[in-house]
Structure formats: structure tokens, C-alpha cells
Design a protein around this motif. Sequence first.
Motif, PDB file in Angstrom:
ATOM      1  N   LEU A 377      14.033 -33.036 -11.093  1.00 48.71           N
ATOM      2  CA  LEU A 377      13.951 -34.495 -11.188  1.00 48.71           C
ATOM      3  C   LEU A 377      13.293 -35.006 -12.472  1.00 48.71           C
ATOM      4  CD1 LEU A 377      13.243 -35.592  -7.506  1.00 48.71           C
ATOM      5  CD2 LEU A 377      15.411 -35.355  -8.717  1.00 48.71           C
ATOM      6  N   PRO A 378      12.131 -34.483 -12.891  1.00 46.89           N
ATOM      7  CA  PRO A 378      11.529 -35.023 -14.125  1.00 46.89           C
ATOM      8  C   PRO A 378      12.412 -34.891 -15.356  1.00 46.89           C
ATOM      9  CG  PRO A 378       9.929 -33.718 -12.912  1.00 46.89           C
ATOM     10  CD  PRO A 378      11.252 -33.491 -12.257  1.00 46.89           C
ATOM     11  N   PHE A 379      13.214 -33.833 -15.406  1.00 44.37           N
ATOM     12  CA  PHE A 379      14.063 -33.618 -16.579  1.00 44.37           C
ATOM     13  C   PHE A 379      15.119 -34.708 -16.729  1.00 44.37           C
ATOM     14  CE2 PHE A 379      17.069 -30.788 -19.091  1.00 44.37           C
ATOM     15  CZ  PHE A 379      16.288 -30.838 -20.245  1.00 44.37           C
ATOM     16  N   SER A 380      15.361 -35.461 -15.650  1.00 44.93           N
ATOM     17  CA  SER A 380      16.327 -36.566 -15.710  1.00 44.93           C
ATOM     18  C   SER A 380      15.927 -37.608 -16.745  1.00 44.93           C
ATOM     19  CB  SER A 380      16.428 -37.248 -14.340  1.00 44.93           C
ATOM     20  OG  SER A 380      16.743 -36.332 -13.324  1.00 44.93           O
ATOM     21  N   LEU A 381      14.641 -37.686 -17.045  1.00 41.78           N
ATOM     22  CA  LEU A 381      14.153 -38.719 -17.953  1.00 41.78           C
ATOM     23  C   LEU A 381      14.560 -38.478 -19.404  1.00 41.78           C
ATOM     24  CD1 LEU A 381      10.541 -39.202 -16.517  1.00 41.78           C
ATOM     25  CD2 LEU A 381      12.609 -40.495 -15.979  1.00 41.78           C
ATOM     26  N   ILE A 382      14.885 -37.237 -19.752  1.00 40.27           N
ATOM     27  CA  ILE A 382      15.204 -36.945 -21.152  1.00 40.27           C
ATOM     28  C   ILE A 382      16.492 -36.146 -21.301  1.00 40.27           C
ATOM     29  CG2 ILE A 382      12.805 -37.025 -21.946  1.00 40.27           C
ATOM     30  CD1 ILE A 382      12.811 -33.952 -21.800  1.00 40.27           C
ATOM     31  N   ALA A 383      17.236 -35.965 -20.216  1.00 40.28           N
ATOM     32  CA  ALA A 383      18.430 -35.116 -20.265  1.00 40.28           C
ATOM     33  C   ALA A 383      19.531 -35.709 -21.130  1.00 40.28           C
ATOM     34  CB  ALA A 383      18.954 -34.869 -18.850  1.00 40.28           C
ATOM     35  N   HIS A 384      19.415 -36.969 -21.479  1.00 42.68           N
ATOM     36  CA  HIS A 384      20.456 -37.632 -22.263  1.00 42.68           C
ATOM     37  C   HIS A 384      20.244 -37.501 -23.767  1.00 42.68           C
ATOM     38  CE1 HIS A 384      17.085 -40.349 -22.283  1.00 42.68           C
ATOM     39  NE2 HIS A 384      17.650 -41.068 -23.232  1.00 42.68           N
ATOM     40  N   ARG A 385      19.140 -36.916 -24.195  1.00 35.21           N
ATOM     41  CA  ARG A 385      18.784 -36.913 -25.618  1.00 35.21           C
ATOM     42  C   ARG A 385      19.811 -36.180 -26.478  1.00 35.21           C
ATOM     43  NH1 ARG A 385      13.175 -34.328 -26.500  1.00 35.21           N
ATOM     44  NH2 ARG A 385      14.301 -32.699 -25.346  1.00 35.21           N
ATOM     45  N   LYS A 386      20.197 -35.013 -26.042  1.00 33.91           N
ATOM     46  CA  LYS A 386      21.160 -34.217 -26.813  1.00 33.91           C
ATOM     47  C   LYS A 386      21.949 -33.348 -25.855  1.00 33.91           C
ATOM     48  CE  LYS A 386      17.654 -30.704 -28.009  1.00 33.91           C
ATOM     49  NZ  LYS A 386      16.509 -31.382 -27.358  1.00 33.91           N
ATOM     50  N   TYR A 387      23.038 -32.778 -26.344  1.00 34.19           N
ATOM     51  CA  TYR A 387      23.973 -32.082 -25.467  1.00 34.19           C
ATOM     52  C   TYR A 387      23.331 -30.851 -24.819  1.00 34.19           C
ATOM     53  CZ  TYR A 387      28.104 -29.797 -23.666  1.00 34.19           C
ATOM     54  OH  TYR A 387      29.016 -29.191 -22.830  1.00 34.19           O
ATOM     55  N   SER A 388      22.496 -30.135 -25.542  1.00 34.21           N
ATOM     56  CA  SER A 388      21.879 -28.937 -24.965  1.00 34.21           C
ATOM     57  C   SER A 388      21.022 -29.287 -23.754  1.00 34.21           C
ATOM     58  CB  SER A 388      21.042 -28.205 -26.021  1.00 34.21           C
ATOM     59  OG  SER A 388      20.013 -29.044 -26.510  1.00 34.21           O
ATOM     60  N   ASP A 389      20.303 -30.408 -23.836  1.00 37.67           N
ATOM     61  CA  ASP A 389      19.502 -30.849 -22.696  1.00 37.67           C
ATOM     62  C   ASP A 389      20.395 -31.276 -21.539  1.00 37.67           C
ATOM     63  OD1 ASP A 389      17.101 -30.363 -23.936  1.00 37.67           O
ATOM     64  OD2 ASP A 389      16.807 -32.422 -24.609  1.00 37.67           O
ATOM     65  N   TRP A 390      21.468 -31.995 -21.875  1.00 37.74           N
ATOM     66  CA  TRP A 390      22.365 -32.438 -20.816  1.00 37.74           C
ATOM     67  C   TRP A 390      23.016 -31.248 -20.109  1.00 37.74           C
ATOM     68  CZ3 TRP A 390      24.000 -34.967 -17.047  1.00 37.74           C
ATOM     69  CH2 TRP A 390      25.311 -34.837 -16.582  1.00 37.74           C
ATOM     70  N   ARG A 391      23.424 -30.240 -20.861  1.00 39.60           N
ATOM     71  CA  ARG A 391      24.055 -29.066 -20.259  1.00 39.60           C
ATOM     72  C   ARG A 391      23.071 -28.338 -19.347  1.00 39.60           C
ATOM     73  NH1 ARG A 391      28.995 -27.433 -18.636  1.00 39.60           N
ATOM     74  NH2 ARG A 391      29.342 -25.181 -18.937  1.00 39.60           N
ATOM     75  N   THR A 392      21.823 -28.217 -19.781  1.00 37.65           N
ATOM     76  CA  THR A 392      20.808 -27.591 -18.944  1.00 37.65           C
ATOM     77  C   THR A 392      20.600 -28.394 -17.664  1.00 37.65           C
ATOM     78  OG1 THR A 392      19.679 -26.709 -20.898  1.00 37.65           O
ATOM     79  CG2 THR A 392      18.425 -26.779 -18.852  1.00 37.65           C
ATOM     80  N   PHE A 393      20.540 -29.716 -17.802  1.00 39.07           N
ATOM     81  CA  PHE A 393      20.377 -30.590 -16.643  1.00 39.07           C
ATOM     82  C   PHE A 393      21.546 -30.437 -15.675  1.00 39.07           C
ATOM     83  CE2 PHE A 393      21.362 -34.643 -14.575  1.00 39.07           C
ATOM     84  CZ  PHE A 393      20.181 -34.895 -13.892  1.00 39.07           C
ATOM     85  N   GLN A 394      22.751 -30.335 -16.224  1.00 44.95           N
ATOM     86  CA  GLN A 394      23.943 -30.183 -15.392  1.00 44.95           C
ATOM     87  C   GLN A 394      23.873 -28.890 -14.573  1.00 44.95           C
ATOM     88  OE1 GLN A 394      27.549 -29.923 -17.684  1.00 44.95           O
ATOM     89  NE2 GLN A 394      28.896 -30.105 -15.916  1.00 44.95           N
ATOM     90  N   LEU A 395      23.510 -27.794 -15.218  1.00 45.44           N
ATOM     91  CA  LEU A 395      23.402 -26.508 -14.535  1.00 45.44           C
ATOM     92  C   LEU A 395      22.257 -26.520 -13.519  1.00 45.44           C
ATOM     93  CD1 LEU A 395      23.869 -24.248 -17.681  1.00 45.44           C
ATOM     94  CD2 LEU A 395      25.469 -24.370 -15.756  1.00 45.44           C
ATOM     95  N   LEU A 396      21.109 -27.048 -13.956  1.00 45.20           N
ATOM     96  CA  LEU A 396      19.931 -27.067 -13.087  1.00 45.20           C
ATOM     97  C   LEU A 396      20.168 -27.922 -11.849  1.00 45.20           C
ATOM     98  CD1 LEU A 396      16.973 -26.302 -12.609  1.00 45.20           C
ATOM     99  CD2 LEU A 396      16.315 -28.232 -14.052  1.00 45.20           C
ATOM    100  N   SER A 397      20.826 -29.058 -12.016  1.00 40.84           N
ATOM    101  CA  SER A 397      21.106 -29.932 -10.876  1.00 40.84           C
ATOM    102  C   SER A 397      22.010 -29.246  -9.869  1.00 40.84           C
ATOM    103  CB  SER A 397      21.753 -31.234 -11.361  1.00 40.84           C
ATOM    104  OG  SER A 397      20.881 -31.964 -12.191  1.00 40.84           O
ATOM    105  N   ALA A 398      23.045 -28.565 -10.372  1.00 35.75           N
ATOM    106  CA  ALA A 398      23.967 -27.866  -9.473  1.00 35.75           C
ATOM    107  C   ALA A 398      23.247 -26.770  -8.699  1.00 35.75           C
ATOM    108  CB  ALA A 398      25.122 -27.278 -10.278  1.00 35.75           C
ATOM    109  N   VAL A 399      22.413 -26.003  -9.391  1.00 37.12           N
ATOM    110  CA  VAL A 399      21.667 -24.932  -8.733  1.00 37.12           C
ATOM    111  C   VAL A 399      20.714 -25.506  -7.695  1.00 37.12           C
ATOM    112  CG1 VAL A 399      19.900 -23.167  -9.092  1.00 37.12           C
ATOM    113  CG2 VAL A 399      21.849 -23.310 -10.645  1.00 37.12           C
ATOM    114  N   ALA A 400      20.001 -26.575  -8.049  1.00 36.66           N
ATOM    115  CA  ALA A 400      19.034 -27.177  -7.131  1.00 36.66           C
ATOM    116  C   ALA A 400      19.715 -27.664  -5.858  1.00 36.66           C
ATOM    117  CB  ALA A 400      18.311 -28.327  -7.822  1.00 36.66           C
ATOM    118  N   ILE A 401      20.843 -28.329  -6.013  1.00 40.13           N
ATOM    119  CA  ILE A 401      21.534 -28.896  -4.852  1.00 40.13           C
ATOM    120  C   ILE A 401      22.046 -27.798  -3.924  1.00 40.13           C
ATOM    121  CG2 ILE A 401      23.560 -30.215  -4.131  1.00 40.13           C
ATOM    122  CD1 ILE A 401      23.188 -31.867  -6.733  1.00 40.13           C
ATOM    123  N   VAL A 402      22.745 -26.812  -4.486  1.00 44.98           N
ATOM    124  CA  VAL A 402      23.312 -25.748  -3.659  1.00 44.98           C
ATOM    125  C   VAL A 402      22.213 -24.916  -3.006  1.00 44.98           C
ATOM    126  CG1 VAL A 402      24.730 -23.649  -3.679  1.00 44.98           C
ATOM    127  CG2 VAL A 402      25.446 -25.653  -4.985  1.00 44.98           C
TER     128      VAL A 402
END
Length: 519
Positions: A377-402
Motif C-alpha cells: 500500500l505505501p508504494f502506491s504513493l510513488i509508483a507513478h514516478r517512473k516505469y520501473s517503479d510502476w512495474r514493481t508495483f504491478q507485480l507486487l500488487s498481483a502477488v499481494a492479492i493472490v
Amino acid sequence: MTSWRSLEVPGAVAVALSTAMKVLLWPAYHSTDMEVHRNWLAVTYSLPLREWYIDATSPWTLDYPPFFAYLSWILAQPAAWIDARIVDVKLGLNYDAWSCVAYMRSTVLLTESVLAYALYLLSQCTLGEETQQILLLSVFLHPGLLMVDHIHFQYNGFLFGILFLSLWAARTQRPLVCALLFSSLLQFKHIFMYMAPAYFVYLLRVYMLPSLPDNVSAMSAALDRTIKLGFVTLTPFFASIVPFVWDAMHEMSSPSQVLYAMYSRLFPFHRGLMHAYWAPNVWALYAAVDRVLLRIHGKELASTSRGMVGDTVLGILPNISPTTCFVLALTFSLVYVVPLWRRPTYSTLVSCVTLCAMTSFAIGWHVHEKAILMAALPFSLIAHRKYSDWRTFQLLSAVAIVSLFPLLHTHKETPIKLMYAALWYILVCQTMMRRVLRPMPSNMGIFLHALETAYLYGLSILALVTQIVWPISANLAPESRLWQMEFLPLMLTSVYCAAGFVYCWARLSVTYLSELPTM
């Protein structure tokens, strides 16, 4: 030009619809955590302070810090009027009448307003940043919060609300408010102490020592700031402890006995390395390797994690101690605070907080699977800064949910969690993909991106197999030996999600440390 007002109405509608849906889910499955928190209401309402951390009438004893105990006392007052049995220490044991369930559900919804308010304040700091506004809204609608708080039953929305308020204070350059809020958060749930190194270094650099004092006047000003910061940081601690000491002394009891009982409840090091359902972290992979080695050596072990009070037993690999977990977590945290020391900005603070949380989840002692939200959840605050952060957020969110799906093990909730999670993930990802620019990748980047995409597809297949195919097959052919292995889906989910989480942890660590500024 599109402004934040274009998102204000849709955001209000989304919050309203989300609230209505959560109310409709009140009759859904709830775990023993509801009985845990109901018992805490009863303990704080019926017993004097000195007995709150001593009472053991129920096996679900109070083991959160004093501020949360005070919150339970506050929530117990209306409960006594609605249904007195809710707050009865003995008669209320395992009480699950509709009046109790509805009231407990409503307290989660009410306290979650703290998160809504924190996200609103953060949204005011990002006027015109539609990408950030979308991510803020995604936090409130996160499937993890829906599953853990509003079905399984906990108060994470309230706790994350305080965390996000502290980050809002940091963003708006209110260091004393930031310190007060985070210190208060530790008095609500002490597991957030893993984030303390990030806050300590940030406040040290931003407020106490923005520059090294080079004269008497500067030293005096630094001392004055140190006293102020120390005061606001220690005030919540004393405010939480003093009432217990005073009550014990007033009734001629031993304050040390009361405080020791509190300490024993808050830090149960006698519990095993892993919870019953392995949290998807390093130790899940460690235990899985131990299982494989046991098979190779022809040995058997009933369980590598009993999930109850007691030590975790491994068959081949060395056992891990709480001290080992603490030293490893502290070592990583000290590495992560170096960039924060050199560049004490809001973005660096959020990155450091996220990595400290990821570290605590990856190698902490007796980690619960629900704690993965501390990283996601905290990473949501800065996941939009650059693509590498967004990709990490995308993977982390999927793992967290499943990884949280097994929390809801009854079949009635399966369509809800799968459909809601898929809808949230698709909407957030599709919306963000159009807003976060992907730079021209290298050959290695193309290869890693392909592997990450393959992993995400595998995660989807894993969710469908463990949540739909396996239960249906087990019912159709209960005599099959394969379907009788009831813990196999849990182990597969834990190990596969652990591999993804550890990868996200390493990925974010590399990108974060590679940006290490020079002095």
C-alpha cells in the motif's frame, strides 16, 4: 486542462459504492479475528486497566499496544448499549449473533474513515496529477483491504490511515506532526516499528540536523529542535503507559508485573518462525527447500510450521532464531537509510519505508500473510514516478492479492474475491499503462519483462487452479489421493507468491540503491 476536480466526483462515487458493497458483505464469512477483537472490547470494558494484559479468560488475549486497547474501550461503549453480551468477558465467548457481527463490521467501516481522510489530504498535495489521484483511489478500493478488513476482519484501514497521515505530514513539511503521528501509530500496532529506521533518519536530516551546526547559535537551535522532536515522539509512549502504571499503583498492585505482562503479549518470541499458512517470504522458500530435502533423504515431518505457540521445527535445514531475523532485518534497513540520509526527500522516504516494510515481511519472525499490505500500500504513493517503479508495483500488487486469497477459504466468497480482484487489477493497470511512459528497454530489460509477464500469467493460473479447479475436483473425486492433500494448494500459493515477492524486493532494492546520490 484537466484538474483534480475532474476526479473528485468519480472518487466520491467510488467511495460511496465501495462503502455500500462493504455493508452488503457484512453477512459474509468472518475469521476468528472477529472474536479476537470482540473479546478485546469485553476485556477493556469489563476489567480494570491492570488486568487488560493479564486476563486469559479467552485464548484470544489482548496483544496490541495500549492505544489500540484504548480504541477497543471506546468502541465497547456503544456495544454495551446495543447488546450487553458483546462486552461480557465470560458470556460473550464465541458470541456471533447478528447484533454482534453487524456492530463489529460497522466499527471497521467507521474507523476506515481515517484512511479516507488521509488519502483526501494527500490528494490535495497532488492537484493536477491524475496518475497519483488514481493510485490514491486504488488504495481505498484495494482488494487486500476488502478481503482482510471487511470479510476476514481486521482494522488495517484505520492503521494505514495513520501511516498515510504521517506521510502526508512529511510531504507538507510538518516534521513534528509526522513524528507524533508515527509514534502514535507504534502505540496502535507495534509491527510498524520496522519502518522506524526510515522515519528516524528522515526526521534527523530534515528537522534535527538539516546541516551540521558550525557555531554556538546553530548548536543551540539544533538542541532546541532535538528537545521538541524528542518530546512529541515520547509523548504517545508515556500517554499509553502511564495510565497502566497509575492504575496499578492506585490499587496497590505491582506496575512492573503489569508492564511485563504487556511486554510478553506484544513480543511473543515463543511462537514459531512461520504462521500456519506460510507467509510468501524468504522463510516459505526456506521451508519448501527443507521439504524437498526431507523427501530426498526419505524422512517425514508432520509439519514445518505448526502455526500455534511453539518453536518451528525444520527437518534438514538449520532452525532460524528470532535474533537472526532481527539482525538480518536491521542490516538491510541500515543499508536502505543511506540514500535517505543523503537525499531526505518525500519520495525517498516513501521508498525507504516500503523497503523496510518489505524487509520485515521477507525475513521477519512469525510473519502473518496479511502483513504484505504494509509493503504493497505505501508504494502506491510513488509508483507513478517512473516505469520501473510502476512495474514493481504491478507485480507486487498481483502477488499481494493472490497470496491473500487463502484467507477466505469458504466457497461463497470465492466469486467475490476473484471477480473484485480481477476488476480492480485490470482497471488500475489499464489506466496506469496509458499514463506511465515505458522507456526504450535493453535486451536484458526485454528478457526480464517477458519473464515477469510469464510469471503474472502463471499467477493467474495458480489462482484459478487453487481457488476453483482444486475445490471442485476434490468434491467430485474425494477418494483421490491428490485431492486429499488439503495443504498442497496453500503451499503452492505460498511458494509461488514468495518467489514473486522476493523478486519484487530485490527489484526495488536495485532501482532504489542505484539512484544513491553522491555527497
